[in-house]
Design a protein around this motif. Structure first.
Motif, PDB file in Angstrom:
ATOM      1  N   MET A   1      -6.087  35.372  23.369  1.00 18.26           N
ATOM      2  CA  MET A   1      -6.015  34.732  21.927  1.00 18.26           C
ATOM      3  C   MET A   1      -5.983  35.745  20.821  1.00 18.26           C
ATOM      4  O   MET A   1      -6.644  37.128  21.167  1.00 18.26           O
ATOM      5  N   LYS A   2      -5.287  35.762  20.033  1.00 17.17           N
ATOM      6  CA  LYS A   2      -5.199  36.733  18.875  1.00 17.17           C
ATOM      7  C   LYS A   2      -4.852  36.054  17.497  1.00 17.17           C
ATOM      8  O   LYS A   2      -4.655  34.887  17.516  1.00 17.17           O
ATOM      9  N   LEU A   3      -5.074  36.925  16.518  1.00 16.40           N
ATOM     10  CA  LEU A   3      -4.780  36.649  14.955  1.00 16.40           C
ATOM     11  C   LEU A   3      -3.742  37.709  14.557  1.00 16.40           C
ATOM     12  O   LEU A   3      -3.810  38.760  14.930  1.00 16.40           O
ATOM     13  N   ALA A   4      -2.825  37.103  14.016  1.00 16.20           N
ATOM     14  CA  ALA A   4      -1.564  37.985  13.368  1.00 16.20           C
ATOM     15  C   ALA A   4      -1.406  37.450  11.732  1.00 16.20           C
ATOM     16  O   ALA A   4      -1.349  36.578  11.473  1.00 16.20           O
ATOM     17  N   LEU A   5      -1.606  38.700  11.013  1.00 20.20           N
ATOM     18  CA  LEU A   5      -1.754  38.251   9.832  1.00 20.20           C
ATOM     19  C   LEU A   5      -0.221  38.040   9.030  1.00 20.20           C
ATOM     20  O   LEU A   5       0.804  38.684   9.407  1.00 20.20           O
ATOM     21  N   PHE A 295     -10.017  27.082   9.916  1.00 12.80           N
ATOM     22  CA  PHE A 295      -8.850  26.826  10.715  1.00 12.80           C
ATOM     23  C   PHE A 295      -8.003  25.628  10.310  1.00 12.80           C
ATOM     24  O   PHE A 295      -8.750  24.728  10.011  1.00 12.80           O
ATOM     25  N   GLY A 296      -6.823  25.883  10.292  1.00 11.65           N
ATOM     26  CA  GLY A 296      -6.044  24.511  10.217  1.00 11.65           C
ATOM     27  C   GLY A 296      -5.770  23.888  11.316  1.00 11.65           C
ATOM     28  O   GLY A 296      -5.912  24.027  12.720  1.00 11.65           O
ATOM     29  N   LEU A 308      -5.394  30.171  10.286  1.00 10.28           N
ATOM     30  CA  LEU A 308      -6.417  30.488   9.792  1.00 10.28           C
ATOM     31  C   LEU A 308      -6.360  30.937   8.530  1.00 10.28           C
ATOM     32  O   LEU A 308      -5.638  31.977   8.145  1.00 10.28           O
ATOM     33  N   ALA A 309      -7.273  30.519   7.544  1.00 10.95           N
ATOM     34  CA  ALA A 309      -7.197  30.891   6.081  1.00 10.95           C
ATOM     35  C   ALA A 309      -8.432  31.631   5.919  1.00 10.95           C
ATOM     36  O   ALA A 309      -9.555  31.354   6.459  1.00 10.95           O
ATOM     37  N   LYS A 321      -1.919  33.877  11.846  1.00 11.04           N
ATOM     38  CA  LYS A 321      -1.396  32.752  12.818  1.00 11.04           C
ATOM     39  C   LYS A 321      -2.635  32.915  14.221  1.00 11.04           C
ATOM     40  O   LYS A 321      -2.453  34.097  14.622  1.00 11.04           O
ATOM     41  N   TYR A 322      -3.171  31.948  14.547  1.00 10.77           N
ATOM     42  CA  TYR A 322      -4.060  32.070  15.869  1.00 10.77           C
ATOM     43  C   TYR A 322      -3.298  31.523  16.766  1.00 10.77           C
ATOM     44  O   TYR A 322      -2.619  30.317  16.758  1.00 10.77           O
TER      45      TYR A 322
END
Length: 323
Positions: A1-5, A295-296, A308-309, A321-322
């Motif tokens: 899992m990861k977050l990308a700005l 989370f959306g 994710l905001a 983006k999650y």
């Protein structure tokens, strides 16, 4: 899992941004983001761009909470001005204005069925419940106050309700308190059930798990710099997650139930892998404390992903983006 700005909107508001919530998509619009600010406004954002759609100027003091109805058609905002404003998302028209005494409306949340709006009752140490059909106060769930046996215990006996979260079935509600405890209520019976212990400082944010098999799991974020995971029915602490260096102001769970995100006054966002019980990623884009993370819904182009905001005292909004 990861977050990308994906994008950051600088100066999204004229002052600190304190709260955020996603509005579900309707046949007329995609999922949208609501934000509330110390500048007394509520803004509606389309993450595609991102771009501001409209500004709500109904409050006269800072906005401390926003919440969206499950239908995506109406939303509510609470302000230090002692008013809750319920409005039509499409045209911004006021549907109802709910008044409360000073310091008695903080975090808001609609129940999953959309029939009740709950508010943490601040100094009244209660959860206020409004019926969404007629917008009448239908109940006030009182948090039991311990009796002060000694003069020095009077301060300890004072409680203040900060945060609320509905269970997935809408039958229970959790209330986070200034003294670090979490009170659980049976809503249909208007009955206090028990307290969850573990935190040593204010509980700023609560969210129940979105995983079907974990519907009784409750996540809590606190000024003691920890995130705790509780079994809300068995009154047990499952685990405590540490890593933030200051207050944890917000927590939210991903749609797949595999991760939580937290925002902190250490200016960072952490993505936590719940299976590993550890932080999988730290985002450092904000330059001031992060008041809310949200989370959306799953993306139509990739149901395994969502947005994710995050919002901050630095006046900005960031979208990630999650995956």
């Amino acid at each position: 899992m990861k977050l990308a700005l994906l994008e950051s909107v600088q100066n999204a508001h004229e002052d600190s941004v304190w709260t955020a919530a996603w509005v579900p998509e309707t046949e007329y619009s995609p999922p949208l983001l609501l934000t509330g600010s110390l500048d007394e406004t509520v803004k509606l954002w389309n993450p595609d761009g991102p771009q501001s759609i409209r500004t709500n100027t109904g409050h006269c003091l800072g906005v401390v909470s926003v919440a969206s109805h499950p239908s995506g058609r109406i939303a509510a905002s609470a302000s230090i001005d002692c008013f809750v404003r319920v409005f039509d998302v499409a045209n911004n028209n006021t549907i109802a204005t709910l008044e409360s005494p000073p310091s008695e409306v903080w975090q808001l949340q609609f129940n999953p069925q959309g029939t009740i709006l709950a508010a943490a009752g601040g100094g009244s140490c209660s959860v206020k419940l409004w019926d969404t059909a007629e917008w009448k106060l239908i109940d006030s769930l009182e948090v039991p106050r311990p009796e002060a046996s000694k003069p020095q215990d009077k301060i300890r006996s004072k409680k203040f309700a900060l945060s609320v979260a509905w269970s997935p079935d809408g039958r229970q509600i959790a209330c986070g308190l200034m003294d670090g405890t979490i009170s659980i209520f049976d809503v249909p019976r208007a009955r206090f059930l028990h307290n969850l212990e573990g935190h040593t400082a204010p509980v700023r944010s609560l969210v129940y798990s979105s995983a079907p098999l974990d519907s009784r799991v409750l996540f809590s974020a606190s000024d003691d710099a920890s995130v705790q995971v509780h079994d809300s029915e068995r009154k047990t602490l499952i685990t405590s997650l540490s890593g933030h260096s200051s207050w944890v102001l917000s927590v939210d769970v991903s749609h797949d139930g595999a991760a939580i995100a937290t925002g902190s006054s250490d200016n960072t966002i952490r993505l936590w892998d719940l299976k590993m019980r550890a932080a999988a990623q730290i985002m450092t884009g904000h330059t001031a404390q992060v008041w809310a993370v949200a989370f959306g819904p799953p993306l139509k182009t990739d149901v395994r992903s969502c947005l994710l905001a995050s919002v901050s005292d630095d006046k900005s909004i960031s979208f990630y983006k999650y995956t």
